[in-house]
Write a protein that holds these residues in place. Structure first.
Motif, PDB file in Angstrom:
ATOM      1  N   SER A  76       0.870  -1.238   0.088  1.00 40.32           N
ATOM      2  CA  SER A  76       0.059   0.187  -0.007  1.00 40.32           C
ATOM      3  C   SER A  76       0.751   1.200  -0.070  1.00 40.32           C
ATOM      4  O   SER A  76       0.437   2.299  -0.532  1.00 40.32           O
ATOM      5  CB  SER A  76      -1.102  -0.071   1.130  1.00 40.32           C
ATOM      6  N   ASP A  77       2.062   1.382   0.712  1.00 38.59           N
ATOM      7  CA  ASP A  77       2.937   2.327   0.703  1.00 38.59           C
ATOM      8  C   ASP A  77       3.793   2.486  -0.723  1.00 38.59           C
ATOM      9  O   ASP A  77       3.668   3.646  -1.200  1.00 38.59           O
ATOM     10  CB  ASP A  77       4.095   1.988   1.717  1.00 38.59           C
ATOM     11  N   LEU A  78       3.805   1.438  -1.460  1.00 37.25           N
ATOM     12  CA  LEU A  78       4.382   1.469  -2.700  1.00 37.25           C
ATOM     13  C   LEU A  78       3.290   2.217  -3.878  1.00 37.25           C
ATOM     14  O   LEU A  78       3.534   3.398  -4.210  1.00 37.25           O
ATOM     15  CB  LEU A  78       4.673   0.069  -3.456  1.00 37.25           C
ATOM     16  N   TRP A  79       2.073   1.927  -3.492  1.00 33.97           N
ATOM     17  CA  TRP A  79       0.854   2.399  -4.588  1.00 33.97           C
ATOM     18  C   TRP A  79       0.767   3.904  -3.974  1.00 33.97           C
ATOM     19  O   TRP A  79       0.494   4.521  -5.001  1.00 33.97           O
ATOM     20  CB  TRP A  79      -0.546   1.595  -3.992  1.00 33.97           C
ATOM     21  N   ALA A  80       0.961   4.364  -2.746  1.00 35.05           N
ATOM     22  CA  ALA A  80       1.045   5.727  -2.282  1.00 35.05           C
ATOM     23  C   ALA A  80       1.992   6.360  -3.076  1.00 35.05           C
ATOM     24  O   ALA A  80       1.927   7.675  -3.689  1.00 35.05           O
ATOM     25  CB  ALA A  80       0.907   5.696  -0.758  1.00 35.05           C
ATOM     26  N   LEU A  81       3.144   5.861  -3.222  1.00 39.17           N
ATOM     27  CA  LEU A  81       4.303   6.603  -3.602  1.00 39.17           C
ATOM     28  C   LEU A  81       4.103   6.906  -5.268  1.00 39.17           C
ATOM     29  O   LEU A  81       4.387   7.845  -5.684  1.00 39.17           O
ATOM     30  CB  LEU A  81       5.597   5.948  -3.491  1.00 39.17           C
ATOM     31  N   GLU A  82       3.636   5.747  -5.810  1.00 39.35           N
ATOM     32  CA  GLU A  82       3.433   5.764  -7.296  1.00 39.35           C
ATOM     33  C   GLU A  82       2.185   6.773  -7.556  1.00 39.35           C
ATOM     34  O   GLU A  82       2.371   7.375  -8.537  1.00 39.35           O
ATOM     35  CB  GLU A  82       3.034   4.259  -7.608  1.00 39.35           C
ATOM     36  N   ARG A  83       1.137   6.928  -6.586  1.00 35.15           N
ATOM     37  CA  ARG A  83       0.159   7.832  -6.840  1.00 35.15           C
ATOM     38  C   ARG A  83       0.529   9.335  -6.655  1.00 35.15           C
ATOM     39  O   ARG A  83       0.250  10.216  -7.528  1.00 35.15           O
ATOM     40  CB  ARG A  83      -1.007   7.698  -5.920  1.00 35.15           C
ATOM     41  N   ALA A  84       1.542   9.228  -5.788  1.00 32.81           N
ATOM     42  CA  ALA A  84       2.021  10.695  -5.442  1.00 32.81           C
ATOM     43  C   ALA A  84       3.025  11.225  -6.818  1.00 32.81           C
ATOM     44  O   ALA A  84       3.100  12.246  -7.072  1.00 32.81           O
ATOM     45  CB  ALA A  84       3.034  10.870  -4.068  1.00 32.81           C
ATOM     46  N   GLY A  85       3.722  10.051  -7.386  1.00 30.11           N
ATOM     47  CA  GLY A  85       4.391  10.271  -8.531  1.00 30.11           C
ATOM     48  C   GLY A  85       5.814  10.939  -8.143  1.00 30.11           C
ATOM     49  O   GLY A  85       5.997  11.108  -6.874  1.00 30.11           O
ATOM     50  N   GLY A  86       6.793  11.155  -8.928  1.00 24.51           N
ATOM     51  CA  GLY A  86       8.051  11.670  -8.418  1.00 24.51           C
ATOM     52  C   GLY A  86       9.310  10.831  -8.162  1.00 24.51           C
ATOM     53  O   GLY A  86      10.270  11.189  -8.058  1.00 24.51           O
ATOM     54  N   PHE A  87       8.794   9.526  -8.162  1.00 26.13           N
ATOM     55  CA  PHE A  87       9.753   8.526  -7.794  1.00 26.13           C
ATOM     56  C   PHE A  87       9.980   7.890  -9.286  1.00 26.13           C
ATOM     57  O   PHE A  87       9.157   7.049  -9.679  1.00 26.13           O
ATOM     58  CB  PHE A  87       9.726   7.623  -6.596  1.00 26.13           C
ATOM     59  N   SER A  88      11.097   7.760  -9.896  1.00 28.33           N
ATOM     60  CA  SER A  88      11.240   6.858 -11.066  1.00 28.33           C
ATOM     61  C   SER A  88      12.255   5.769 -10.931  1.00 28.33           C
ATOM     62  O   SER A  88      12.495   5.014 -11.797  1.00 28.33           O
ATOM     63  CB  SER A  88      11.818   7.887 -12.202  1.00 28.33           C
ATOM     64  N   GLY A  89      12.748   5.291 -10.000  1.00 30.47           N
ATOM     65  CA  GLY A  89      13.423   4.482  -9.530  1.00 30.47           C
ATOM     66  C   GLY A  89      12.676   3.070  -9.011  1.00 30.47           C
ATOM     67  O   GLY A  89      11.509   2.799  -9.860  1.00 30.47           O
TER      68      GLY A  89
END
Lengths: 199, 199
Positions: free
Chosen positions: A90-103
């Motif tokens: 769920s944290d991964l999903w939250a980070l992907e929703r926020a965008g800004g990380f391409s690693g």
């Protein structure tokens, strides 16, 4: 005393095990499903059965995927130099929703806990150490929750990665977007002061 | 921006349509299911598919059943002299949980509503009139909600049943069990006063 037929009661009992649903709301949800048998209930049952059969853990990062490699690990556009470590999918999903990380990610599946006897092996921390050794990783971002358990785990991982020489960082601390000082806890305000930046 | 695989997103969207679940809690519920694929998700999908296929409306009372006749209508021990009219299957379940009623039911499936153009035909009221005429019913209990819509519907049904000469009653009004006067609304207190009984 007859209530609902047995199979419906069994369905309610299963639904009541979901987080956020109790016996009462599970009953309401099942009743709603029963009223929309063809429109909602059958598609939902089919979607659930399909996902239950196809979903598995990505063998590299632990993300949930319908393939051996998750879409993020399989994407050649995602950088291999930075790995973001998260507690849960769920944290991964939250980070992907926020965008800004391409690693790419590494999902621990929880936090270290002596009480629940969750050790480093259960959290895929050895896998992470192996990944760092094998891939050309320059930075590891520990995006763990700002809880005692999350931070204990972050410290453990930082120590485990120290011999590899990789750069280890954690998420910035401070006032959240839209945050009003009056409503923030003291810990957040102290952290925001310590993390002050010149403008 | 990739989030979850497409099938999982579709499942979340379906779950989010359930009452009591929004997009966020549906996501949490699906994540919980994904972690317990064999233990919870597969049995739930199977139970849901089975109920979706077998559940139907009882042809006499409108209760949900896995047979042509619901267990209550099929039970020879349930009295045929008294019919309890309810808005919804959930009300029938509530009355059965409470116990104390050994007659049979008639589920309307809603309340009269000019705004939503719900007329007597949509509520199985003609079926009820036919039932009274056909079976040897001596009393009809209107166990409708104490809302404006419920009471409007109760009045309509009482008028529709007047020619048959059957006795029509409604649920008692007053202070609920454990109720404290200070916390009750004026309408309830007035109703309790009007319905006072000698001890």
């Amino acid at each position: 005393m007859a209530r609902a037929p047995g199979e419906i009661e069994a369905l309610i009992a299963l639904m009541a095990r979901l987080p956020g649903l109790g016996p009462r709301s599970a009953r309401r949800a099942v009743l709603h499903l029963l009223k929309k048998r063809t429109l909602v209930m059958e598609p939902l049952a089919q979607a659930m059965a399909r996902v239950a059969q196809t979903a598995r853990d990505c063998r590299v990062c632990g993300n949930i995927s319908d393939d051996d490699l998750c879409p993020i690990c399989a994407d050649p556009a995602r950088g291999r130099g930075v790995i973001c470590v998260v507690e849960d999918v769920s944290d991964l999903w939250a980070l992907e929703r926020a965008g800004g990380f391409s690693g790419r990610y590494h999902v621990l599946g929880g936090t270290l806990s002596a009480l629940d006897s969750v050790g480093p092996e259960a959290l895929r921390i050895p896998d992470l150490v192996d990944r760092i050794a094998g891939e050309s990783v320059s930075e590891v971002i520990l995006a763990l929750n700002a809880t005692v358990e999350g931070q204990t785990t972050a410290h453990y991982i930082a120590e485990a990665l120290a011999p590899s020489g990789v750069s280890v960082s954690t998420l910035g601390r401070g006032v959240p977007m839209g945050g009003e000082l009056d409503y923030l806890d003291d810990g957040t305000i102290a952290a925001a002061l310590a993390a002050r930046r010149q403008i």
